[in-house]
Design a protein around this motif. Structure first.
Motif, PDB file in Angstrom:
ATOM      1  N   LEU A   3      18.903  -1.310 -64.829  1.00 53.53           N
ATOM      2  CA  LEU A   3      19.765  -1.087 -65.983  1.00 53.53           C
ATOM      3  C   LEU A   3      18.931  -0.774 -67.221  1.00 53.53           C
ATOM      4  N   PHE A   4      17.753  -1.378 -67.319  1.00 46.91           N
ATOM      5  CA  PHE A   4      16.810  -1.070 -68.388  1.00 46.91           C
ATOM      6  C   PHE A   4      16.408   0.408 -68.309  1.00 46.91           C
ATOM      7  N   GLN A   5      16.128   0.896 -67.101  1.00 50.04           N
ATOM      8  CA  GLN A   5      15.752   2.300 -66.926  1.00 50.04           C
ATOM      9  C   GLN A   5      16.892   3.224 -67.341  1.00 50.04           C
ATOM     10  N   PHE A   6      18.120   2.834 -66.964  1.00 49.43           N
ATOM     11  CA  PHE A   6      19.273   3.663 -67.334  1.00 49.43           C
ATOM     12  C   PHE A   6      19.430   3.735 -68.847  1.00 49.43           C
ATOM     13  N   THR A   7      19.201   2.619 -69.526  1.00 44.47           N
ATOM     14  CA  THR A   7      19.304   2.596 -70.987  1.00 44.47           C
ATOM     15  C   THR A   7      18.231   3.471 -71.620  1.00 44.47           C
ATOM     16  N   VAL A   8      17.044   3.497 -71.016  1.00 38.62           N
ATOM     17  CA  VAL A   8      15.972   4.377 -71.509  1.00 38.62           C
ATOM     18  C   VAL A   8      16.409   5.838 -71.413  1.00 38.62           C
TER      19      VAL A   8
END
Length: 379
Positions: A181-186
């Motif tokens: 989810l962190f990657q998606f937010t990036v």
């Protein structure tokens, strides 16, 4: 194929897929109804924002409804923020206080009221033709990008805290969910940065560049939405939320009244540590892939707060790493056992409490410096 036709085609494809996925999210049977609904709303807001190239084919003149549609962009990132909250915390509920997230949307529409909403068509046309000199539109775009920066920072802070809480209280595979989810937010942040570039050109002497970037934006937006939902729908248990009332160990420590209380607790921790280690060896609770600190706390009758301080503070390990240490040692014993040489690494990882090959390999290499396969070959 000219640029306008390409824009229309990409827009139609994007709208169709987004609407289809939004419909699926609100109709599918799941216990994560709030999260699904919030992401569906996020998709619909993106549809409303992206539909402009199609509307321009049938509507030539500016209107109040058209301007209102444009300002719906101010609701996108707040809805995504609430979605992340709902994913991270199991006790999330939509509350009245969240109305405050409507504030930028309301402010923008109030600012546009005197010289756009409340005037005739000719004045509206003049207002948009002179957009580069209209302070209301400049203010709108500045506020939009300030809002994005604030919310993106807030989302990253939520994810950072949620991941720490998970590591301190759980020992399952869901830590990978927070990383993803962190990657998606990036990726979403990159999308908004491109939007910023587009808007800079929109108010410059090169508006054509802005139109070119718009095509890329719609295509990029389509790709990341499909990427996200492909991941989420193929892994229905991807996100397992935590309780938002849980506290980080560093916050618990800061709440201790004085150093004497800490010193007194240190004496109790020694006996509790022996009890904990004996329980882990005798009962092997780590074989449960969904083990939580609450499960251990209940079994050995030590309050969760004290147990969390014991593991995360005194041992200087996250609960996640603490449990995985026992899992890896148990896996090493199996790998060393000649009678179990035909047992595959995949079978071993499930047997010792892991439910993901990637997380098993990562933990094993972190603990031993080798992959499970390489470790077995060296024996």
């Amino acid at each position: 194929m000219d640029k306008i036709n390409l824009l229309i085609i990409v827009t139609v494809i994007s709208l169709f897929i987004s609407l289809f996925l939004a419909f699926f999210l609100v109709t599918v049977k799941t216990k994560h109804k709030i999260s699904n609904s919030l992401f569906a709303v996020f998709l619909l807001l993106n549809v409303i924002d992206s539909i402009n190239p199609i509307l321009e084919l049938v509507v030539n003149n500016p209107s109040n409804l058209g301007m209102l549609r444009n300002t719906f962009a101010f609701l996108q990132i707040p809805v995504f923020y609430l979605y992340v909250l709902s994913v991270c915390y199991s006790d999330f509920k939509l509350r009245l206080k969240y109305i405050i997230h409507l504030l930028p949307f309301l402010i923008v529409n109030l600012v546009l009221l005197p010289r756009f909403y409340a005037v005739d068509l000719a004045s509206k046309i003049s207002f948009l033709k002179n957009r580069q000199n209209m302070i209301e539109l400049q203010f709108t775009h500045i506020l939009f990008h300030i809002q994005i920066v604030i919310y993106i920072i807030a989302v990253f802070m939520i994810l950072r805290k949620a991941k720490k809480l998970y590591l301190e209280n759980h020992a399952g595979k869901s830590v990978n969910s927070y990383n993803w989810l962190f990657q998606f937010t990036v990726v979403l942040t990159i999308l908004y940065l491109i939007t910023l570039v587009k808007n800079i050109f929109k108010f410059s002497d090169y508006p054509n560049i802005s139109e070119g970037v718009k095509i890329g934006l719609i295509l990029f937006q389509l790709i990341i939405i499909c990427w996200y939902l492909f991941k989420a729908l193929n892994n229905p248990d991807l996100f397992r939320n935590i309780d938002s009332k849980l506290k980080l160990v560093k916050d618990i420590i800061s709440e201790e009244k004085n150093s004497e209380q800490l010193a007194e607790n240190e004496k109790e921790y020694d006996s509790a540590l022996l009890k904990l280690k004996q329980y882990m060896i005798d009962e092997k609770p780590f074989l449960n892939p969904s083990l939580t600190i609450l499960d251990v706390s209940t079994a050995i009758e030590i309050p969760v707060r004290d147990l969390s301080l014991l593991i995360n503070h005194k041992l200087e390990q996250h609960f996640y790493d603490f449990v995985n240490t026992y899992r890896i040692e148990y896996a090493m014993d199996i790998l060393k056992d000649i009678t179990k040489s035909k047992v595959t690494v995949l079978e071993i990882l499930y047997e010792v409490g892991f439910n993901s090959k990637s997380s098993f390999n990562t933990a094993f290499k972190k603990y031993t410096g080798n992959t499970p396969t390489a470790y077995r070959k060296e024996l």
